[in-house]
Motif scaffolding. Sequence first.
Motif, PDB file in Angstrom:
ATOM      1  N   CYS A 269      -6.509 -11.965 -61.781  1.00  0.00           N
ATOM      2  CA  CYS A 269      -5.721 -13.160 -62.105  1.00  0.00           C
ATOM      3  C   CYS A 269      -5.041 -13.565 -60.610  1.00  0.00           C
ATOM      4  N   LEU A 270      -4.197 -12.600 -60.247  1.00  0.00           N
ATOM      5  CA  LEU A 270      -3.429 -12.889 -59.143  1.00  0.00           C
ATOM      6  C   LEU A 270      -4.267 -13.256 -57.667  1.00  0.00           C
ATOM      7  N   PHE A 271      -5.468 -13.006 -57.749  1.00  0.00           N
ATOM      8  CA  PHE A 271      -6.164 -13.341 -56.863  1.00  0.00           C
ATOM      9  C   PHE A 271      -6.913 -14.737 -56.830  1.00  0.00           C
ATOM     10  N   ALA A 272      -7.064 -15.069 -57.931  1.00  0.00           N
ATOM     11  CA  ALA A 272      -7.442 -16.404 -58.488  1.00  0.00           C
ATOM     12  C   ALA A 272      -6.196 -17.186 -58.567  1.00  0.00           C
ATOM     13  N   ARG A 273      -5.189 -16.829 -58.768  1.00  0.00           N
ATOM     14  CA  ARG A 273      -3.685 -17.819 -58.623  1.00  0.00           C
ATOM     15  C   ARG A 273      -2.581 -16.995 -57.852  1.00  0.00           C
ATOM     16  N   PRO A 274      -2.897 -16.801 -56.589  1.00  0.00           N
ATOM     17  CA  PRO A 274      -1.943 -16.151 -55.948  1.00  0.00           C
ATOM     18  C   PRO A 274      -0.340 -16.659 -55.908  1.00  0.00           C
ATOM     19  N   LYS A 275      -0.353 -17.800 -56.061  1.00  0.00           N
ATOM     20  CA  LYS A 275       1.110 -18.278 -55.859  1.00  0.00           C
ATOM     21  C   LYS A 275       1.718 -17.845 -57.426  1.00  0.00           C
ATOM     22  N   GLU A 276       1.257 -17.145 -58.352  1.00  0.00           N
ATOM     23  CA  GLU A 276       2.059 -16.589 -59.248  1.00  0.00           C
ATOM     24  C   GLU A 276       2.553 -15.485 -58.819  1.00  0.00           C
ATOM     25  N   VAL A 277       2.404 -14.811 -57.815  1.00  0.00           N
ATOM     26  CA  VAL A 277       3.272 -13.851 -57.437  1.00  0.00           C
ATOM     27  C   VAL A 277       4.826 -14.084 -56.963  1.00  0.00           C
ATOM     28  N   SER A 278       5.184 -15.439 -56.896  1.00  0.00           N
ATOM     29  CA  SER A 278       6.583 -15.780 -56.657  1.00  0.00           C
ATOM     30  C   SER A 278       7.325 -15.222 -57.950  1.00  0.00           C
ATOM     31  N   GLU A 279       6.872 -15.143 -58.940  1.00  0.00           N
ATOM     32  CA  GLU A 279       7.336 -14.579 -60.008  1.00  0.00           C
ATOM     33  C   GLU A 279       7.815 -13.147 -59.733  1.00  0.00           C
ATOM     34  N   LEU A 280       6.848 -12.589 -59.288  1.00  0.00           N
ATOM     35  CA  LEU A 280       7.166 -11.155 -59.076  1.00  0.00           C
ATOM     36  C   LEU A 280       8.355 -11.084 -58.003  1.00  0.00           C
ATOM     37  N   ARG A 281       8.468 -11.779 -56.958  1.00  0.00           N
ATOM     38  CA  ARG A 281       9.521 -11.803 -56.055  1.00  0.00           C
ATOM     39  C   ARG A 281      11.068 -12.316 -56.558  1.00  0.00           C
ATOM     40  N   ARG A 282      10.950 -13.083 -57.612  1.00  0.00           N
ATOM     41  CA  ARG A 282      12.161 -13.479 -58.285  1.00  0.00           C
ATOM     42  C   ARG A 282      12.654 -12.134 -59.080  1.00  0.00           C
ATOM     43  N   LEU A 283      11.614 -11.393 -59.836  1.00  0.00           N
ATOM     44  CA  LEU A 283      12.214 -10.507 -60.431  1.00  0.00           C
ATOM     45  C   LEU A 283      12.694  -9.451 -59.711  1.00  0.00           C
ATOM     46  N   VAL A 284      11.996  -9.071 -58.417  1.00  0.00           N
ATOM     47  CA  VAL A 284      12.429  -8.020 -57.682  1.00  0.00           C
ATOM     48  C   VAL A 284      13.939  -8.145 -57.271  1.00  0.00           C
ATOM     49  N   PHE A 285      14.126  -9.559 -56.832  1.00  0.00           N
ATOM     50  CA  PHE A 285      15.410  -9.921 -56.183  1.00  0.00           C
ATOM     51  C   PHE A 285      16.635 -10.144 -57.275  1.00  0.00           C
ATOM     52  N   ALA A 286      16.285 -10.361 -58.445  1.00  0.00           N
ATOM     53  CA  ALA A 286      17.087 -10.505 -59.625  1.00  0.00           C
ATOM     54  C   ALA A 286      17.852  -9.250 -59.819  1.00  0.00           C
ATOM     55  N   ASN A 287      17.303  -8.110 -59.436  1.00  0.00           N
ATOM     56  CA  ASN A 287      17.768  -6.597 -59.761  1.00  0.00           C
ATOM     57  C   ASN A 287      18.450  -6.410 -58.625  1.00  0.00           C
ATOM     58  N   LYS A 288      19.782  -5.825 -58.548  1.00  0.00           N
ATOM     59  CA  LYS A 288      20.471  -5.449 -57.448  1.00  0.00           C
ATOM     60  C   LYS A 288      20.359  -4.165 -57.075  1.00  0.00           C
ATOM     61  N   TYR A 289      20.154  -3.857 -55.922  1.00  0.00           N
ATOM     62  CA  TYR A 289      19.770  -2.697 -55.245  1.00  0.00           C
ATOM     63  C   TYR A 289      20.809  -1.991 -54.834  1.00  0.00           C
ATOM     64  N   ASP A 290      20.812  -0.563 -55.004  1.00  0.00           N
ATOM     65  CA  ASP A 290      22.031   0.437 -54.805  1.00  0.00           C
ATOM     66  C   ASP A 290      22.343   0.244 -53.332  1.00  0.00           C
ATOM     67  N   ASP A 291      23.388   1.160 -52.814  1.00  0.00           N
ATOM     68  CA  ASP A 291      23.853   1.186 -51.433  1.00  0.00           C
ATOM     69  C   ASP A 291      22.596   1.373 -50.362  1.00  0.00           C
ATOM     70  N   ARG A 292      21.597   2.125 -50.894  1.00  0.00           N
ATOM     71  CA  ARG A 292      20.591   2.532 -50.079  1.00  0.00           C
ATOM     72  C   ARG A 292      19.528   1.483 -49.873  1.00  0.00           C
ATOM     73  N   GLY A 293      19.698   0.397 -50.708  1.00  0.00           N
ATOM     74  CA  GLY A 293      18.918  -0.667 -50.567  1.00  0.00           C
ATOM     75  C   GLY A 293      17.371  -0.383 -51.274  1.00  0.00           C
ATOM     76  N   CYS A 294      17.298   0.654 -52.142  1.00  0.00           N
ATOM     77  CA  CYS A 294      16.153   1.079 -52.720  1.00  0.00           C
ATOM     78  C   CYS A 294      16.055   1.060 -54.100  1.00  0.00           C
ATOM     79  N   ARG A 295      16.791   1.643 -54.971  1.00  0.00           N
ATOM     80  CA  ARG A 295      16.494   1.670 -56.182  1.00  0.00           C
ATOM     81  C   ARG A 295      17.219   0.664 -57.325  1.00  0.00           C
ATOM     82  N   PRO A 296      16.470  -0.126 -58.031  1.00  0.00           N
ATOM     83  CA  PRO A 296      17.422  -1.245 -58.566  1.00  0.00           C
ATOM     84  C   PRO A 296      18.061  -0.466 -59.814  1.00  0.00           C
ATOM     85  N   ARG A 297      19.193  -1.171 -60.288  1.00  0.00           N
ATOM     86  CA  ARG A 297      19.971  -0.635 -61.349  1.00  0.00           C
ATOM     87  C   ARG A 297      19.303  -0.701 -62.461  1.00  0.00           C
ATOM     88  N   ARG A 298      19.677   0.485 -63.396  1.00  0.00           N
ATOM     89  CA  ARG A 298      18.993   0.572 -64.498  1.00  0.00           C
ATOM     90  C   ARG A 298      19.520  -0.237 -65.547  1.00  0.00           C
TER      91      ARG A 298
END
Length: 301
Positions: A269-298
Amino acid sequence: MTISSTSRANPILLVIHGGPGSTYSMFEDATQQFARQFTVVHWDQRGAGKTYRKQKVVPRNLQTLVEDGLTLTQKLKRVFPDVPIILWGSSIGSILANLMVQQGENLYDLYVATEQMTQDSHQFAYDQLLAETKHQSLRRHWLQKLPADAHHWTAKQINQFNIFSAIQRSDVPNMVTTLFIKNMLQNRDYSWQDCLAFIQGMRASYRALHKELDAFDYRRLLTKIGMPFVIFQGAHDPITPAQATQRYFDQVQAPVKKLFIVPGAGHLCLFARPKEVSELRRLVFANKYDDRGCRPRRNLA
């Protein structure tokens, strides 16, 4: 392995392809869109694509590929220190990625599946296609040659059904003709030798893994995970239907979990509709990372 990105600071999107042996590195157009937001890593697994062209070696078993993937992840962490790694498993690759997370959860920051294979995927797909072809006698006759209980299908029968069902859908991009063949022919980095290796690698990987895939126990799939858990599902996927994916998704416990239904898409589905991956970026950056910039807060909902 190919790496595409516009910035070394972007989160890594490690793609675990399906098959077995069905590499995704030919999807150049989609990868270019993903690379605006992520560092996209395509890996032709042992026994697949350009890797198989260079060295005619096949995996001993699924665990071989899991260990290869974990080793690759550790190398990526050394090359891209303190950059989040998103593990994306597609189709049979969703089984491999699932096992990779279980054996190396501390290496990853987010799990993504598309075309998530589950215990019920083939049964739902068979019942769905049988119902849709009730007025088409030739197609129905072919389907009824398969055992009615899809849990007893062999890998060969699964492969035959997947190709047959993909061809039947005319309302979504066809996995074989519209996606794989078209992208291989249009990709300037794919020679005829690479195309040949793609086919040969799939055959060799199938011979190496089909017995294990025949007997795979889907109860091995994770049901609890300590990181965000995301599934993208084609609304009209004829191979891993949304009903089966939904059933598995509901069973998984995760601090954050999301199921995105991709309209107008089938398998891949993501190769057929690659623009949908923008939803993933929003989810990634909606989660604040810790001081190392790696692990999302749980504790985020």
